[in-house]
Design an enzyme around this catalytic site. Structure first.
Site, short mmCIF file in Angstrom:
data_model
loop_
_atom_site.label_atom_id
_atom_site.label_comp_id
_atom_site.label_asym_id
_atom_site.label_seq_id
_atom_site.Cartn_x
_atom_site.Cartn_y
_atom_site.Cartn_z
N PHE A 149 0.79 -1.32 0.06
CA PHE A 149 -0.01 0.14 0.05
C PHE A 149 0.92 1.24 -0.03
O PHE A 149 0.37 2.37 -0.52
CB PHE A 149 -0.95 -0.11 1.07
CG PHE A 149 -0.20 0.52 2.65
CD1 PHE A 149 0.08 1.67 2.75
CD2 PHE A 149 0.33 -0.50 3.36
CE1 PHE A 149 0.54 2.09 4.08
CE2 PHE A 149 0.85 -0.01 4.56
CZ PHE A 149 1.03 1.35 4.85
N LYS A 173 -1.10 -7.18 -9.11
CA LYS A 173 -1.86 -7.28 -8.09
C LYS A 173 -1.71 -5.96 -7.09
O LYS A 173 -0.94 -6.39 -6.06
CB LYS A 173 -1.99 -8.65 -7.48
CG LYS A 173 -3.48 -9.10 -6.86
CD LYS A 173 -3.66 -8.21 -5.61
CE LYS A 173 -3.02 -8.50 -4.45
NZ LYS A 173 -3.39 -7.38 -3.36
N GLU A 176 -4.96 -3.80 -1.79
CA GLU A 176 -6.31 -3.46 -1.63
C GLU A 176 -6.58 -2.48 -1.09
O GLU A 176 -7.82 -1.86 -1.10
CB GLU A 176 -7.08 -4.67 -1.28
CG GLU A 176 -6.62 -5.45 0.10
CD GLU A 176 -5.44 -6.23 0.25
OE1 GLU A 176 -4.54 -5.94 -0.65
OE2 GLU A 176 -5.49 -6.99 1.04
N ARG A 177 -5.61 -1.80 -0.46
CA ARG A 177 -5.87 -0.56 0.27
C ARG A 177 -5.69 0.76 -0.52
O ARG A 177 -6.39 2.01 -0.31
CB ARG A 177 -5.16 -0.50 1.32
CG ARG A 177 -4.95 -1.42 2.29
CD ARG A 177 -4.00 -1.31 3.85
NE ARG A 177 -3.63 -2.54 4.35
CZ ARG A 177 -4.54 -3.25 4.71
NH1 ARG A 177 -5.68 -3.08 4.91
NH2 ARG A 177 -3.83 -4.46 5.46
N SER A 226 5.53 -6.92 3.24
CA SER A 226 6.13 -7.35 4.76
C SER A 226 6.90 -8.60 4.69
O SER A 226 6.42 -9.22 3.68
CB SER A 226 4.89 -7.28 5.66
OG SER A 226 3.89 -8.40 5.28
N CYS A 281 9.75 1.70 3.70
CA CYS A 281 10.54 0.62 3.84
C CYS A 281 11.91 0.99 3.96
O CYS A 281 12.89 0.26 4.45
CB CYS A 281 10.46 -0.56 2.65
SG CYS A 281 11.23 0.15 1.26
N GLU A 384 9.24 -4.08 13.20
CA GLU A 384 9.23 -3.09 12.25
C GLU A 384 7.71 -2.30 12.64
O GLU A 384 6.51 -2.94 12.64
CB GLU A 384 8.98 -3.52 10.88
CG GLU A 384 8.77 -2.45 9.90
CD GLU A 384 8.41 -2.69 8.50
OE1 GLU A 384 7.72 -3.70 8.27
OE2 GLU A 384 8.92 -2.08 7.71
P1 NAD Z 1 1.51 -6.46 2.99
O1 NAD Z 1 2.69 -7.76 3.42
O2 NAD Z 1 0.46 -6.79 4.13
O3 NAD Z 1 0.80 -6.42 1.70
C1 NAD Z 1 1.60 -6.65 0.46
C2 NAD Z 1 0.91 -7.38 -0.64
O4 NAD Z 1 0.61 -8.60 -0.24
C3 NAD Z 1 -0.69 -6.89 -0.92
O5 NAD Z 1 -0.84 -6.75 -2.14
C4 NAD Z 1 -1.43 -7.82 -0.06
O6 NAD Z 1 -2.73 -7.56 -0.70
C5 NAD Z 1 -0.88 -9.04 -0.11
N1 NAD Z 1 -0.95 -9.80 0.81
C6 NAD Z 1 -1.43 -9.45 2.34
N2 NAD Z 1 -1.40 -10.53 3.08
C7 NAD Z 1 -1.31 -11.83 2.12
C8 NAD Z 1 -1.08 -13.03 2.64
N3 NAD Z 1 -1.68 -13.59 3.73
N4 NAD Z 1 -1.21 -13.99 1.45
C9 NAD Z 1 -0.86 -13.52 0.18
N5 NAD Z 1 -0.80 -12.08 -0.10
C10 NAD Z 1 -0.96 -11.40 0.87
O7 NAD Z 1 2.42 -5.35 3.13
P2 NAD Z 1 1.81 -3.78 3.04
O8 NAD Z 1 1.12 -3.46 4.70
O9 NAD Z 1 0.84 -3.44 2.15
O10 NAD Z 1 3.18 -2.69 2.91
C11 NAD Z 1 3.91 -2.77 4.00
C12 NAD Z 1 5.00 -3.35 4.17
O11 NAD Z 1 5.83 -3.38 2.90
C13 NAD Z 1 6.23 -3.01 5.39
O12 NAD Z 1 6.64 -4.17 5.85
C14 NAD Z 1 7.50 -2.34 4.17
O13 NAD Z 1 8.61 -2.29 5.05
C15 NAD Z 1 7.30 -3.22 3.09
N6 NAD Z 1 7.80 -2.52 2.02
C16 NAD Z 1 9.03 -3.06 1.63
C17 NAD Z 1 9.64 -2.26 0.49
C18 NAD Z 1 10.90 -3.11 0.03
O14 NAD Z 1 11.35 -2.62 -1.30
N7 NAD Z 1 11.61 -3.93 0.81
C19 NAD Z 1 8.95 -1.31 -0.18
C20 NAD Z 1 7.71 -0.87 0.21
C21 NAD Z 1 7.34 -1.71 1.59
#
Ligand code: NAD
Length: 499
Positions: A149, A173, A176-177, A226, A281, A384
């Site tokens: 998101f 994909k 969704e937020r 994450s 991140c 985090e």
């Molecule tokens: P998230 O992991 O909750 O979601 C990321 C994606 O995964 C979304 O599209 C979501 O729909 C999907 N998803 C969520 N739960 C899932 C599950 N159980 N099974 C399969 N798919 C699932 O992350 P977020 O809250 O959207 O983003 C924040 C996180 O992303 C933080 O931890 C941040 O550090 C990280 N981030 C990392 C980078 C990087 O390049 N390393 C860059 C930006 C953000």
């Protein structure tokens, strides 16, 4: 109520699952739209259509594909304000910060305008008598991008640019937020000349992600989110024979040496710790001053700067420093972690809980918080937080500070502030983190370098964007060719070395 469906074969289509999730306005706490959650059948259909469209796109010459990127870049520039507003409305970040979100994505598209140079193969003539060897880089076919998101424009652009420029079709994909920006970018790509079906935006949650991972046509998966989900996706994609690059969470430390310019270090910590409400991140969440004198000097400078920060909705003007966090659940989690920090013995120097913004009482706002005397065993250090919370861990020496960074399970970004080149060089050489800043707090590399963390911040062996992305989104084919001058020498039955 606005209903957001999917972008399939160049058109918006409604979801058929009957399942939706709310898209919030984080500043007001109100539901502003609902987004459809795709079924396995909808995903499989999108992939099958993408596979058909990819055949022609993959065979299109690379320069023509690059021209689509050129037109796309121009359209992003023309629509910069609209994109920034769209990002801010769903994410909550300020307009200047949202422009940065679009800009850092656009820069990857700019590199993709030169994709033909990255797609060249290798050639050895006369590798043997009458024998040439050459390699070519070919598209994988259909690939998927699954994005978080917190950068609704930048990260989808990091995924779609290189994947499409290499001749793949992509299933994107988005989170969704924050789903709207990805769809608008797909519409701009259509205007730029991308054939329908080559980029499909399929909305959804875990169900559709699992369907992507299990779909046999999907050849590669680029994920950002994450760490637990990154690790899960990496494992399931690999088990299904797909290549995957999965980027996860972070806990980024900034070391402040006693010889650093303290005012500049404090300014850097404010921007990197609290910008975008800490939802980056590459945010700095841990300040590590070396020596108590440095630590005290830093606190003395941080507190007045924090007190001046203006928190509010993006609509309140460009002097707002940061906006709300993404959901009420996220706000509750951040406040819970702050309470745990107090309970576990850290000193809460500035408490951002309980902030109220007039007219936005239901928004998901967290004020800036600052902790001192944080130790390795505390939850606020181990987790985090992904919110506007800066923790100070006091180190006795440079080695002590360096070991803190080395021992941390995450390895996305880190920084050191010092006036001494020798210390800076030693740090850059020894630290086990993917992106390092020297007197530079958020060292996100430019788009012709490459982005990726180490340790639990990334799973997979190639980074996103830059030259690595062109390797990730292509496979190598190597041809050994012999052209006979005639068959007068006859056939040889030996498996022999080139001579
Ligand atoms: P998230 O992991 O909750 O979601 C990321 C994606 O995964 C979304 O599209 C979501 O729909 C999907 N998803 C969520 N739960 C899932 C599950 N159980 N099974 C399969 N798919 C699932 O992350 P977020 O809250 O959207 O983003 C924040 C996180 O992303 C933080 O931890 C941040 O550090 C990280 N981030 C990392 C980078 C990087 O390049 N390393 C860059 C930006 C953000």
């Amino acid at each position: 109520m606005q209903e957001i469906g999917h972008w399939i074969n160049g058109k918006m289509v409604s979801g058929t699952s009957g399942r939706f999730t709310d898209v919030m306005n984080p500043a007001t706490g109100e539901v502003q739209a609902r987004v459809a959650l795709a079924t396995v059948a909808e995903l499989d259909h999108a992939v099958a259509e993408a596979a058909k469209a990819q055949i022609k796109w993959g065979a299109t010459n690379p320069q023509r594909r690059a021209r689509v990127m050129m037109a796309f870049g121009a359209l992003i520039n023309q629509n910069m304000e609209k994109l920034a507003e769209m990002v801010a409305r769903e994410h909550g970040k300020t307009i200047p910060d949202a422009r940065g979100d679009v800009q850092r994505g656009l820069e990857v598209i700019e590199v993709c305008m030169g994709a033909p140079a990255f797609l060249k193969g290798e050639m050895t003539d006369n590798a043997g008598p009458g024998i040439d060897i050459y390699s070519m880089r070919q598209a994988l076919g259909v690939v998927a991008g699954i994005t978080p998101f917190n950068f609704p424009a930048m990260i989808p652009l990091w995924k779609m640019g290189p994947a499409l420029a290499c001749g793949n079709a992509m299933i994107l994909k988005p989170s969704e937020r924050t789903p709207s920006t990805a769809i608008f970018l797909a519409q701009l790509l259509q205007q730029a000349g991308l054939p329908d079906g080559v980029l499909q935006v399929v909305n959804g949650d875990k169900g559709v992600v699992d369907a992507i991972l299990d779909n046999e046509t999907v050849q590669g998966v680029g994920f950002v989110g994450s760490t637990p989900i990154a690790q899960y996706i990496y494992g399931r994609a690999a088990a299904n024979g797909k290549r995957a690059q999965c980027f996860g969470g972070a806990k980024n430390h900034m070391i402040i040496m006693p010889d650093a310019d303290m005012d500049k270090a404090a300014d850097a910590l404010i921007g990197a710790g609290f910008g975008a409400a800490g939802e980056r991140c590459m945010a700095i969440s841990v300040a590590v001053p070396v020596g108590d004198k440095t630590a005290d000097a830093l606190i003395e400078r941080l507190v007045p700067r924090i007190e001046k920060l203006k928190v509010g909705p993006y609509t309140a003007g460009e002097d707002v420093d940061f906006g709300p966090v993404i959901t009420q659940a996220s706000k509750d989690r951040i406040n819970g972690l702050i309470a745990s920090g107090v309970e576990q013995g850290a000193k809460l120097v500035v408490d951002g809980r309980g902030i109220k913004i007039q007219g936005y009482e239901n928004g998901f706002f967290c004020g800036p918080s600052l902790f001192d005397n944080v130790t390795r065993d505390m939850d606020i250090y181990k987790q985090e937080i992904f919110g506007p919370v800066l923790s100070q861990v006091r180190a006795k020496s440079y080695e002590d500070a360096l070991n803190l960074v080395i021992d941390n399970e995450y390895g996305n970004g880190t920084a050191i502030f010092t006036a001494d080149g020798d210390t800076a060089r030693d740090f850059a050489s020894r630290v086990n983190v993917g992106m390092v800043g020297i007197n530079f707090p958020i060292p996100v590399p430019l788009s012709y370098y490459t982005f990726g963390g180490w340790k639990k911040s990334a799973f997979g062996d190639l980074n996103q964007y830059g030259p690595d992305a062109f390797r990730f989104y292509t496979k190598t084919k190597t041809v050994t060719a012999r052209w006979f001058s005639g068959i007068k020498d006859g056939a040889s039955l030996n498996f022999k070395a080139m001579d």
